[in-house]
Enzyme design. Structure first.
Site, short mmCIF file in Angstrom:
data_model
loop_
_atom_site.label_atom_id
_atom_site.label_comp_id
_atom_site.label_asym_id
_atom_site.label_seq_id
_atom_site.Cartn_x
_atom_site.Cartn_y
_atom_site.Cartn_z
N HIS A 1 -24.15 -27.44 0.76
CA HIS A 1 -25.60 -27.24 0.69
C HIS A 1 -26.08 -26.45 1.91
O HIS A 1 -25.78 -26.83 3.05
CB HIS A 1 -26.33 -28.58 0.67
CG HIS A 1 -26.08 -29.40 -0.55
ND1 HIS A 1 -26.94 -29.43 -1.62
CD2 HIS A 1 -25.04 -30.23 -0.87
CE1 HIS A 1 -26.47 -30.24 -2.54
NE2 HIS A 1 -25.31 -30.74 -2.12
N HIS B 1 -18.99 -28.60 -3.01
CA HIS B 1 -20.03 -27.59 -2.82
C HIS B 1 -20.76 -27.86 -1.51
O HIS B 1 -20.90 -29.01 -1.10
CB HIS B 1 -21.02 -27.57 -4.00
CG HIS B 1 -21.54 -28.91 -4.37
ND1 HIS B 1 -20.79 -29.86 -5.07
CD2 HIS B 1 -22.76 -29.50 -4.17
CE1 HIS B 1 -21.51 -30.95 -5.27
NE2 HIS B 1 -22.71 -30.76 -4.73
#
Length: 334
Positions: free
Chosen positions: A308, A306
């Protein structure tokens, strides 16, 4: 109809006002001037082609890899070499009389006409590199994303013809989503097609990989603020700053370096879209940190990659200098 220009006005435009990023304007004007001020789009296109070295290079590759190879293998022609490089060809048949040449030229013409009549526009299907029609808007978006360069070798479109190609071909299940297109120069695309024997079936299946124990594979749909074909965005559950956002591929994949190119394209597009959205929603945002934790020793705690996207605001910390270097606190300032 637009107002007629005088000779002086046109002369001034060509000499002083014409801003050129390519050869196109003067070439088109030359064609118009040489034809009493009128020219068809086909005439202009042919004129442009006469200046386009990249198209010559395209057919040089076709000559060597296709027609030259076939005729050489059949003993009809012989390559002319300069070192290891083929620079030309000669007929294997020598001593032809003028009448014999004329007879053979006529025969080639007959075969050519018959083939064109039979096949029509299908003859040039190889110039439509991708399977299926690619709209002008998709082509523009892909070229803009690639900064008008080949995404493999980096050559600019002014030096080589750029093709927009499916990464995973449609014939093997690839989609027409913007993430599945790439910009490749004629040389790289031709070489890729000659060498690439990847079995894409396993890759296509892997896009559906999910892990029932992974929190990002079973995310609450209500948390999703945006999504595209291959990734989605949510607000971080433990935000570093307000509107801290995570961009997450839908496929269950542990590390950033295991992402496929279409996923990287999708994530890149989502990052840009979320940045714009955050700036619209909160004018106090003046900067961003973009970060990825890849591996436990880099701080990764959820092993589904993922990205940020952390909005920053003036004064949110006393000393922002160093930014992401702060992952090693005593190395942030330098």
């Amino acid at each position: 109809m637009s107002e007629h220009r005088t000779f002086k006005q046109l002369q001034t435009y060509i000499r002083d006002q014409m801003r050129m990023s390519h050869v196109y304007q003067p070439v088109m004007l030359l064609e118009l001037l040489r034809n009493d001020g009128l020219a068809t789009t086909e005439q202009v296109a042919k004129a442009l082609l006469s200046y386009d070295q990249s198209q010559v290079e395209y057919y040089e590759i076709r000559t060597k890899n296709m027609v030259g190879k076939v005729l050489t293998q059949n003993g009809v022609i012989e390559p002319i070499k300069k070192g290891r490089r083929t620079v030309g060809y000669r007929l294997s048949t020598v001593g032809l009389t003028a009448l014999e040449k004329e007879t053979l030229i006529e025969l080639c013409g007959q075969r050519l006409t018959a083939y064109i009549d039979k096949r029509g526009e299908e003859i040039w299907a190889h110039r439509s590199i991708a399977d299926g029609y690619i709209s002008g808007s998709v082509r523009y978006d892909v070229l803009k994303r690639a900064k008008y360069r080949c995404e493999l070798c980096g050559v600019h479109e002014e030096r080589a013809a750029l093709h927009i190609d499916h990464i995973i071909p449609r014939a093997r299940g690839g989609s027409d989503a913007i993430s599945n297109f790439q910009s490749l120069c004629v040389t790289c695309n031709t070489n890729k097609r000659d060498r690439d024997d990847t079995d894409f079936r396993e890759i296509l299946t892997s896009y559906d990989n999910r892990d029932s124990s992974c929190p990002f594979c079973k995310i609450d749909q209500g948390r999703i603020v945006a999504e595209n074909e291959l990734c989605y965005a949510i607000r971080d559950g433990f935000p570093v700053t307000p509107m801290h956002t995570l961009i997450i591929p839908k496929r269950h994949v542990e590390g950033y370096f295991d992402l496929y190119q279409p996923e990287l394209n999708s994530i890149y597009a989502m990052l840009g879209a979320q940045r714009e959205q955050i700036l619209r929603d909160d004018p106090t945002v003046t900067g961003f940190n973009i970060g990825i934790n890849s591996g436990a020793d880099a701080g990764q705690t959820i092993f589904h990659v993922h990205v940020h996207l952390i909005p920053r605001r003036k004064g949110d910390v006393a000393e922002p200098r160093g930014g992401v270097r702060g992952v090693i606190p005593d190395k942030q300032k330098y």
